[in-house]
Design an enzyme around this catalytic site. Structure first.
Site, PDB file in Angstrom:
ATOM      1  N   ARG A 154      17.186 -10.366  10.591  1.00 26.77           N
ATOM      2  CA  ARG A 154      16.910 -10.753   9.188  1.00 26.77           C
ATOM      3  C   ARG A 154      15.481 -11.229   8.970  1.00 26.77           C
ATOM      4  NH1 ARG A 154      21.977 -12.784   9.986  1.00 26.77           N
ATOM      5  NH2 ARG A 154      23.597 -11.520   9.004  1.00 26.77           N
ATOM      6  N   LYS A 164       4.660  -4.034   0.765  1.00 21.92           N
ATOM      7  CA  LYS A 164       5.697  -2.997   0.612  1.00 21.92           C
ATOM      8  C   LYS A 164       5.882  -2.324   1.961  1.00 21.92           C
ATOM      9  CE  LYS A 164       5.464  -1.351  -4.156  1.00 21.92           C
ATOM     10  NZ  LYS A 164       5.228  -0.132  -4.960  1.00 21.92           N
ATOM     11  N   GLU A 191      -8.296   6.220  -1.927  1.00 19.25           N
ATOM     12  CA  GLU A 191      -7.638   4.994  -2.445  1.00 19.25           C
ATOM     13  C   GLU A 191      -8.696   3.935  -2.788  1.00 19.25           C
ATOM     14  OE1 GLU A 191      -4.468   4.722  -3.227  1.00 19.25           O
ATOM     15  OE2 GLU A 191      -3.214   5.761  -1.756  1.00 19.25           O
ATOM     16  N   LYS A 246      -6.708  -4.795  -4.453  1.00 21.26           N
ATOM     17  CA  LYS A 246      -5.261  -4.698  -4.206  1.00 21.26           C
ATOM     18  C   LYS A 246      -4.650  -6.099  -4.167  1.00 21.26           C
ATOM     19  CE  LYS A 246      -1.370  -2.669  -2.531  1.00 21.26           C
ATOM     20  NZ  LYS A 246      -0.853  -1.610  -1.708  1.00 21.26           N
ATOM     21  N   GLU A 269       6.131  -5.624  -8.524  1.00 17.65           N
ATOM     22  CA  GLU A 269       5.959  -4.500  -9.456  1.00 17.65           C
ATOM     23  C   GLU A 269       6.843  -4.602 -10.689  1.00 17.65           C
ATOM     24  OE1 GLU A 269       5.119  -0.789  -7.552  1.00 17.65           O
ATOM     25  OE2 GLU A 269       5.371   0.336  -9.410  1.00 17.65           O
ATOM     26  N   ARG A 312       1.432  -4.289 -11.280  1.00 18.31           N
ATOM     27  CA  ARG A 312       1.270  -3.584 -10.014  1.00 18.31           C
ATOM     28  C   ARG A 312       1.325  -2.069 -10.195  1.00 18.31           C
ATOM     29  NH1 ARG A 312       3.403  -5.373  -3.980  1.00 18.31           N
ATOM     30  NH2 ARG A 312       2.571  -3.545  -2.960  1.00 18.31           N
ATOM     31  N   ASN A 317      -0.742   2.907  -9.260  1.00 21.14           N
ATOM     32  CA  ASN A 317      -0.242   4.276  -9.162  1.00 21.14           C
ATOM     33  C   ASN A 317      -1.120   5.291  -9.882  1.00 21.14           C
ATOM     34  OD1 ASN A 317       1.944   3.497  -7.636  1.00 21.14           O
ATOM     35  ND2 ASN A 317       3.191   3.052  -9.434  1.00 21.14           N
ATOM     36  N   HIS A 374      -0.989   8.939  -8.961  1.00 23.83           N
ATOM     37  CA  HIS A 374       0.130   9.102  -8.033  1.00 23.83           C
ATOM     38  C   HIS A 374       1.308   9.890  -8.619  1.00 23.83           C
ATOM     39  CE1 HIS A 374      -2.145   6.376  -5.576  1.00 23.83           C
ATOM     40  NE2 HIS A 374      -1.203   6.295  -4.649  1.00 23.83           N
ATOM     41  N   HIS A 423       2.084  12.494  -6.005  1.00 20.74           N
ATOM     42  CA  HIS A 423       3.349  12.528  -5.249  1.00 20.74           C
ATOM     43  C   HIS A 423       4.048  13.873  -5.409  1.00 20.74           C
ATOM     44  CE1 HIS A 423       3.845   7.863  -5.048  1.00 20.74           C
ATOM     45  NE2 HIS A 423       3.253   8.341  -3.965  1.00 20.74           N
ATOM     46  N   HIS A 459      -2.125  12.430   1.555  1.00 21.47           N
ATOM     47  CA  HIS A 459      -1.863  11.589   0.386  1.00 21.47           C
ATOM     48  C   HIS A 459      -3.135  11.387  -0.459  1.00 21.47           C
ATOM     49  CE1 HIS A 459      -0.029   8.466  -2.025  1.00 21.47           C
ATOM     50  NE2 HIS A 459      -1.012   7.635  -1.706  1.00 21.47           N
TER      51      HIS A 459
HETATM   52  N1  LIG Z   1       3.099   0.216   1.796  1.00 24.05           N
HETATM   53  C1  LIG Z   1       2.239   0.609   0.896  1.00 24.05           C
HETATM   54  O1  LIG Z   1       1.902  -0.128  -0.053  1.00 24.05           O
HETATM   55  C2  LIG Z   1       1.626   1.959   1.019  1.00 24.05           C
HETATM   56  C3  LIG Z   1       0.536   2.318   0.213  1.00 24.05           C
HETATM   57  C4  LIG Z   1      -0.057   3.562   0.414  1.00 24.05           C
HETATM   58  C5  LIG Z   1       0.449   4.412   1.384  1.00 24.05           C
HETATM   59  N2  LIG Z   1       1.517   4.031   2.143  1.00 24.05           N
HETATM   60  C6  LIG Z   1       2.051   4.904   3.185  1.00 24.05           C
HETATM   61  O2  LIG Z   1       1.032   5.112   4.138  1.00 24.05           O
HETATM   62  C7  LIG Z   1       1.273   6.355   4.824  1.00 24.05           C
HETATM   63  C8  LIG Z   1      -0.025   7.082   4.973  1.00 24.05           C
HETATM   64  O3  LIG Z   1      -0.904   6.299   5.738  1.00 24.05           O
HETATM   65  P1  LIG Z   1      -2.096   6.930   6.585  1.00 24.05           P
HETATM   66  O4  LIG Z   1      -2.853   7.861   5.745  1.00 24.05           O
HETATM   67  O5  LIG Z   1      -2.789   5.815   7.243  1.00 24.05           O
HETATM   68  O6  LIG Z   1      -1.294   7.867   7.586  1.00 24.05           O
HETATM   69  P2  LIG Z   1      -0.963   7.790   9.159  1.00 24.05           P
HETATM   70  O7  LIG Z   1      -0.522   6.453   9.547  1.00 24.05           O
HETATM   71  O8  LIG Z   1      -0.044   8.929   9.414  1.00 24.05           O
HETATM   72  O9  LIG Z   1      -2.378   8.103   9.827  1.00 24.05           O
HETATM   73  C9  LIG Z   1      -2.993   9.358   9.606  1.00 24.05           C
HETATM   74  C10 LIG Z   1      -3.265  10.090  10.914  1.00 24.05           C
HETATM   75  O10 LIG Z   1      -4.360   9.463  11.586  1.00 24.05           O
HETATM   76  C11 LIG Z   1      -4.002   9.115  12.924  1.00 24.05           C
HETATM   77  N3  LIG Z   1      -4.741   7.880  13.206  1.00 24.05           N
HETATM   78  C12 LIG Z   1      -4.479   6.641  12.767  1.00 24.05           C
HETATM   79  N4  LIG Z   1      -5.459   5.795  13.143  1.00 24.05           N
HETATM   80  C13 LIG Z   1      -6.345   6.521  13.847  1.00 24.05           C
HETATM   81  C14 LIG Z   1      -7.572   6.214  14.473  1.00 24.05           C
HETATM   82  N5  LIG Z   1      -8.100   4.986  14.394  1.00 24.05           N
HETATM   83  N6  LIG Z   1      -8.220   7.203  15.123  1.00 24.05           N
HETATM   84  C15 LIG Z   1      -7.714   8.462  15.144  1.00 24.05           C
HETATM   85  N7  LIG Z   1      -6.570   8.816  14.562  1.00 24.05           N
HETATM   86  C16 LIG Z   1      -5.893   7.852  13.900  1.00 24.05           C
HETATM   87  C17 LIG Z   1      -2.513   8.960  12.898  1.00 24.05           C
HETATM   88  O11 LIG Z   1      -1.962   9.175  14.169  1.00 24.05           O
HETATM   89  C18 LIG Z   1      -2.107  10.051  11.901  1.00 24.05           C
HETATM   90  O12 LIG Z   1      -2.060  11.292  12.557  1.00 24.05           O
HETATM   91  C19 LIG Z   1       2.313   7.083   4.002  1.00 24.05           C
HETATM   92  O13 LIG Z   1       3.536   7.064   4.680  1.00 24.05           O
HETATM   93  C20 LIG Z   1       2.405   6.268   2.708  1.00 24.05           C
HETATM   94  O14 LIG Z   1       3.693   6.303   2.143  1.00 24.05           O
HETATM   95  C21 LIG Z   1       2.091   2.823   1.974  1.00 24.05           C
HETATM   96 ZN   LIG Z   2      -1.478   5.794  -2.608  1.00 28.59          ZN
END
Ligand SMILES: NC(=O)c1ccc[n+]([C@@H]2O[C@H](COP(=O)([O-])OP(=O)(O)OC[C@H]3O[C@@H](n4cnc5c(N)ncnc54)[C@H](O)[C@@H]3O)[C@@H](O)[C@H]2O)c1
Ligand SMILES: [Zn+2]
Length: 372
Positions: free
Chosen positions: A131, A152, A194, A236, A246, A250, A254, A257, A261, A274
């Site tokens: 939990r 999130k 972003e 942010k 949200e 918040r 988006n 987005h 999306h 993304h």
């Molecule tokens: N929680 C939130 O508020 C929020 C907001 C925006 C996006 N997201 C989520 O974030 C995700 C996307 O995040 P992302 O773009 O970081 O993707 P990711 O975590 O998949 O990283 C992108 C790629 O880069 C590689 N990588 C990561 N760090 C590295 C480094 N330092 N050197 C070399 N390679 C590296 C990873 O292995 C992956 O292949 C999605 O799932 C999305 O839904 C969440």
């Molecule tokens: Zn985003």
């Protein structure tokens, strides 16, 4: 930019009452992860779990582990494959199996070492194991300046992205800019999208600054990158502090987005990153602003900004308009032919519009496909 003199690093506070936490941004912070965990009084008596992915593990895991071990922490590791498909219930269970086998208890800490995928997965592991145990974000992508702030956390269901999750704030975010040097250039660009969004929704001066410093940001020049991440995180953090769950404000995060999306879904989450998808979406929102009679500067400015970062402005021709529209209908609330959209009203300002005609959105999707 505020500097923490004791730690000699940039520091930003996410203000959420008793759940407030710091974001530390600087080069080489993973080397000091153990020290920072001690500073936050994270227990050395209970085992810790680092969750990371294969690519990040190969590059940055040893440094993190060594720093924690030297500080007296007993560290277990769970490595998932790289990529979006790791945000699954199956991986949640696998992480919890590792946690149980390593003897994590209520005083333990889960550390997310990676991009948004690892951050979202590990955050949900931390929120649900017993939990809720303590949680630290160590983002390693530029995109994660967005995802690691705000609490999130989620995994995906085969039918819907981010649908099983929680709001769960970390103890701290440790953002080591030197980890970003190993990112592929396509991930750098997509992550910067972003950052541009944070300027476009909140702070014109920051958007102008990004435009001016495009080439230094793309080449990851240390001081420029640090300032960009700091300011992006700060936008942010301000938005989240005002509206953690949200209810209204918040939603401005988006921007781009709704269309973005839908494009990710039509490309089965494998074609467009993304940040690429929301870049096209931000152009779409600027077109919408133009059609709705907002400031005529919005569209040319947005286009210039996105092009300066080599990000896409056009929907791939093979994407069917009907598929995009139906993905959008599933993603967002719509009623009686109208949709909810974040629409710019000036550079640095947006409105949430609940009265955007579906017909107009369709027209804009067509324009985005033709690259007009
Ligand atoms: N929680 C939130 O508020 C929020 C907001 C925006 C996006 N997201 C989520 O974030 C995700 C996307 O995040 P992302 O773009 O970081 O993707 P990711 O975590 O998949 O990283 C992108 C790629 O880069 C590689 N990588 C990561 N760090 C590295 C480094 N330092 N050197 C070399 N390679 C590296 C990873 O292995 C992956 O292949 C999605 O799932 C999305 O839904 C969440
Ligand atoms: Zn985003």
């Amino acid at each position: 930019m505020q500097i923490n003199k004791q730690l000699q690093t940039a520091e930003l506070q996410v203000e959420l009452g008793e759940r407030s936490y710091p974001i530390w941004i600087g080069s080489g912070l993973v080397l000091r992860l153990g020290e920072l965990c001690q500073l936050k009084d994270l227990s050395t008596r209970s085992p810790m779990l680092i969750i990371t992915d294969e690519s990040v593990a190969a590059l940055h895991l040893e440094t993190a582990k060594q720093s924690l071990t030297e500080a007296g922490y007993n560290v277990a590791v769970h490595i998932v494959p790289s990529g979006e498909s790791s945000k699954s219930l199956a991986n949640l269970e696998a992480c919890i199996t590792t946690a149980l086998q390593a003897g994590l208890d209520r005083k333990s800490t889960v550390i997310a070492l990676g991009g948004g995928v690892v951050g979202d997965l590990a955050g949900f592991v931390a929120a649900s194991y017993m939990r809720g145990v303590r949680f630290v974000q160590v983002p390693t992508t530029i995109l994660a300046h967005d995802s690691s702030v705000g609490g999130k956390v989620a995994v995906n269901h085969p039918l819907a992205k981010n649908i099983i999750g929680a709001f769960y704030q970390p103890e701290m975010v440790v953002y080591d800019t030197s980890t970003l040097l190993t990112l592929p250039i396509r991930e750098v660009r997509a992550g910067l999208a972003e950052m541009l969004k944070h300027g476009l929704i909140w702070d014109r001066a920051f958007a102008d600054w990004c435009l001016e410093h495009a080439s230094d940001l793309l080449s990851l020049k240390e001081d420029v990158l640090q300032y960009g991440l700091y300011t992006g995180c700060s936008v942010k953090a301000q938005v989240v502090s005002k509206d953690e769950r949200e209810q209204d404000l918040r939603a401005i995060l988006n921007l781009g987005h709704t269309i973005g999306h839908a494009l990710e879904a039509v490309g089965h989450y494998g074609e467009l990153l993304h940040g690429e998808a929301i870049s096209i979406g931000m152009i779409g929102s600027a077109m919408l602003a133009e059609r709705l009679g907002e400031d005529p500067e919005i569209l040319p400015y947005t286009r210039r900004l996105i092009e300066a970062f080599g990000l896409p402005t056009q929907i791939p021709a093979s994407y069917e308009t009907d598929d995009i529209m139906s993905a959008m209908m599933h993603d967002k609330k719509f009623s009686e032919g109208e949709m909810v959209f974040v629409v710019p009203t000036a550079i640095g300002k947006v409105d949430i519009r609940r009265d955007v005609p579906v017909r107009l959105v369709r027209e804009i999707v067509e324009l985005l496909k033709r690259g007009e």
